[in-house]
Design an enzyme around this catalytic site. Structure first.
Site, mmCIF file in Angstrom:
data_model
loop_
_atom_site.group_PDB
_atom_site.id
_atom_site.type_symbol
_atom_site.label_atom_id
_atom_site.label_comp_id
_atom_site.label_asym_id
_atom_site.label_seq_id
_atom_site.Cartn_x
_atom_site.Cartn_y
_atom_site.Cartn_z
ATOM 1 C CE LYS A 12 16.169 27.215 -10.024
ATOM 2 N NZ LYS A 12 17.219 28.462 -9.216
ATOM 3 C CB SER A 28 17.832 26.420 -5.775
ATOM 4 O OG SER A 28 17.723 27.652 -6.485
ATOM 5 C CB SER A 72 20.418 29.428 -6.917
ATOM 6 O OG SER A 72 19.827 28.822 -5.810
HETATM 7 N N1 GLN Z 1 20.932 28.725 -0.978
HETATM 8 C C1 GLN Z 1 20.309 30.091 -1.025
HETATM 9 C C2 GLN Z 1 19.033 29.777 -0.363
HETATM 10 O O1 GLN Z 1 18.725 28.841 -0.214
HETATM 11 C C3 GLN Z 1 20.338 30.735 -2.429
HETATM 12 C C4 GLN Z 1 19.027 30.214 -3.105
HETATM 13 C C5 GLN Z 1 18.971 30.831 -4.463
HETATM 14 O O2 GLN Z 1 19.766 31.389 -5.100
HETATM 15 N N2 GLN Z 1 17.963 30.835 -5.276
HETATM 16 O O3 GLN Z 1 18.251 30.717 -0.074
#
Ligand code: GLN
Length: 479
Positions: A76, A150, A174
């Site tokens: 990532k 994400s 994420s």
């Molecule tokens: N979807 C969650 C957010 O937008 C989690 C994101 C993540 O785990 N990086 O904060």
């Protein structure tokens, strides 16, 4: 070769049946074949992969390599890679090249065979990868749908066979939610189990690096490769790293499994609940003692998360000021330079969270929002402590629905945030949680989430392995 699991490929490499170089060539070829449709990678690194694979092959001839080395990986784009562009999915870091590697990558080995850096929601904020400044990634199961987020690029890359495994990061789901939506395994380890050094910060009290893999065995192997204490991260746990593979096939006989009541209600699609119930039934047949468990504060976890995470990111993003990293807009005077740089460099979601977080932390509102959210977090931790004193493993869906259509939620932040209802409780408590494909609903993969107490990953992985077994879902089923 592309159909093997990472563990199987690793073995073939060690036995000299295939070389790491051949594996890198195959992955590079696959990237060329599918990337114009999937867009999982922001920066493909084909030459770096071949060069490093050659070095692994060389080291193998001269002595030995770690058991997982030589198996190509995608990473990532939130993890710092020395000399390799690292954007965080943001325009503000469009031309940023880190000076060092993240510790998790250093742990993996000297010559990490990197196929590319994967697409992501900007600074890891989002659940669909649509918040990337570089355009969305598409779900290999249905190109009209999101891969989740994400870490959507990492999930899609693994599902599309552009690498055998991937690293993602999980602040509030994420790793797990995109894994669920793409039909792969995603593990968020215990907070502090894997060093955050070199992980560009989102919510520092929540951020975890985790494996995204074809099956549970690969998840255990990749965790083995990256876990460990790191003096460069003060929140990294000084706890011994166990053998995550030793007891993987131990089964669930006698294990107490609690189904989380609050995460199986009508907010979850019926098809998703059906898949979870099916896996729970399978575990019971395999000898687990199944019951229902309540986490009363799970109803408030999402609200607490969406105060705490923005508060932390509003602070963490202040370092992107046009001076220290990346983009700089020219202007008369330093304040106008800051303003223009951040206005151009950040996307809408980043700006929204900076405003929400700054508001929640400001004097006069701090007590009403931030400290209330922290109290809910403490209650959530207590709920888990209570539940985990009676059960070994807790089960829920990973996400409330299967992959949704691109664009379906991008204009409605609240609808997007609801994707995280099942994932954020474990994040707030810092406990490990894993998503395993449980089957299909509407022809699309559904993830089943298993959670357990801090540092009990060996047992969690063993239960996940059993869940994978009873689900009947196999990675090879993917389109
Ligand atoms: N979807 C969650 C957010 O937008 C989690 C994101 C993540 O785990 N990086 O904060």
């Amino acid at each position: 070769m592309l159909d093997l699991t990472a563990a199987a490929l690793a073995q073939k490499i060690r036995e000299g049946e295939v070389s790491s170089h051949e594996a890198a060539e195959a992955a590079n070829h696959r990237v060329e074949e599918v990337e114009d449709r999937i867009h999982a990678l922001l920066t493909p690194t084909p030459e770096i992969a071949l060069e490093r694979a050659g070095r692994v092959d060389e080291r193998l001839r001269n002595g030995g390599i770690k058991p997982w080395e030589g198996v190509p990986l995608v990473v990532k784009d939130v993890l710092s890679t020395k000399g390799i562009r690292t954007t965080c999915g943001s325009k503000i870091l469009d031309d940023f090249t880190p000076l060092y590697d993240a510790s998790a990558l250093v742990n993996f080995g000297e010559d990490l065979v990197l196929i590319g850096k994967t697409n992501m929601d900007e600074f890891a904020m989002g659940s669909s990868t649509e918040n990337s400044a570089y355009g969305p990634t598409r779900n290999p199961w249905d190109l009209g749908r999101v891969p989740g987020g994400s870490s959507g690029g990492s999930a899609a890359a693994v599902a599309a066979g552009e690498g055998w495994w991937a690293l993602g990061t999980d602040t509030g789901g994420s790793v797990r939610q995109p894994a669920a939506l793409c039909g792969i395994v995603g593990l968020k380890p215990t907070y502090g189990r894997v060093s955050r050094y070199g992980l560009i910060a989102f919510g520092s009290s929540l951020d975890c690096i985790g494996p995204m893999t074809r099956d549970v065995r690969d998840s255990a192997l990749l965790l083995q490769a990256i876990a460990g204490h790191d003096s460069l991260d003060s929140t990294s746990a000084n706890a011994e790293v166990p053998d995550y593979l030793a007891d993987l096939e131990g089964g669930v006989s006698g294990l107490k499994v609690g189904v989380v009541k609050e995460l199986m209600d009508e907010r979850i699609d019926a098809g998703v609940r059906g898949v979870v119930e099916n896996v729970v039934g399978g575990l019971e047949e395999a000898g687990a003692e199944v019951g229902e468990v309540s986490l009363p504060h799970a109803y408030y976890a999402l609200e607490a998360y969406y105060i705490i995470a923005p508060a932390e990111i509003s602070s963490n993003l202040s370092r992107f000021d046009g001076v220290r990293f990346g983009l700089r807009e020219t202007a008369d005077g330093v304040h106008e330079m800051y303003r223009r740089t951040r206005e151009r460099g950040f996307g809408d979601e980043a700006k929204r969270r900076i405003m929400l977080g700054t508001y929640a932390l400001s004097s006069g509102y701090y007590d009403a929002y931030y400290s209330q959210a922290q109290k809910v977090r403490t209650r959530m931790i207590r709920d888990f402590r209570d539940a985990l004193s009676r059960y070994d493993v807790l089960i829920s869906p990973t996400a409330p629905s299967v992959a949704f259509e691109i664009g379906a939620k991008s204009d409605d932040p609240l609808a997007m945030y609801l994707q995280d209802i099942c994932a954020v409780p474990a994040s707030l408590a810092g406990i490990p949680a894993i998503s395993v494909p449980g089957g299909l609903s509407e022809g699309l993969p559904v993830g089943v989430q298993l959670m357990s107490d801090h540092f009990t990953e060996p047992m969690l992985l063993r239960a996940a392995r059993a869940a994978e077994e009873v689900s009947g879902f196999a990675f090879s089923q993917r389109p």
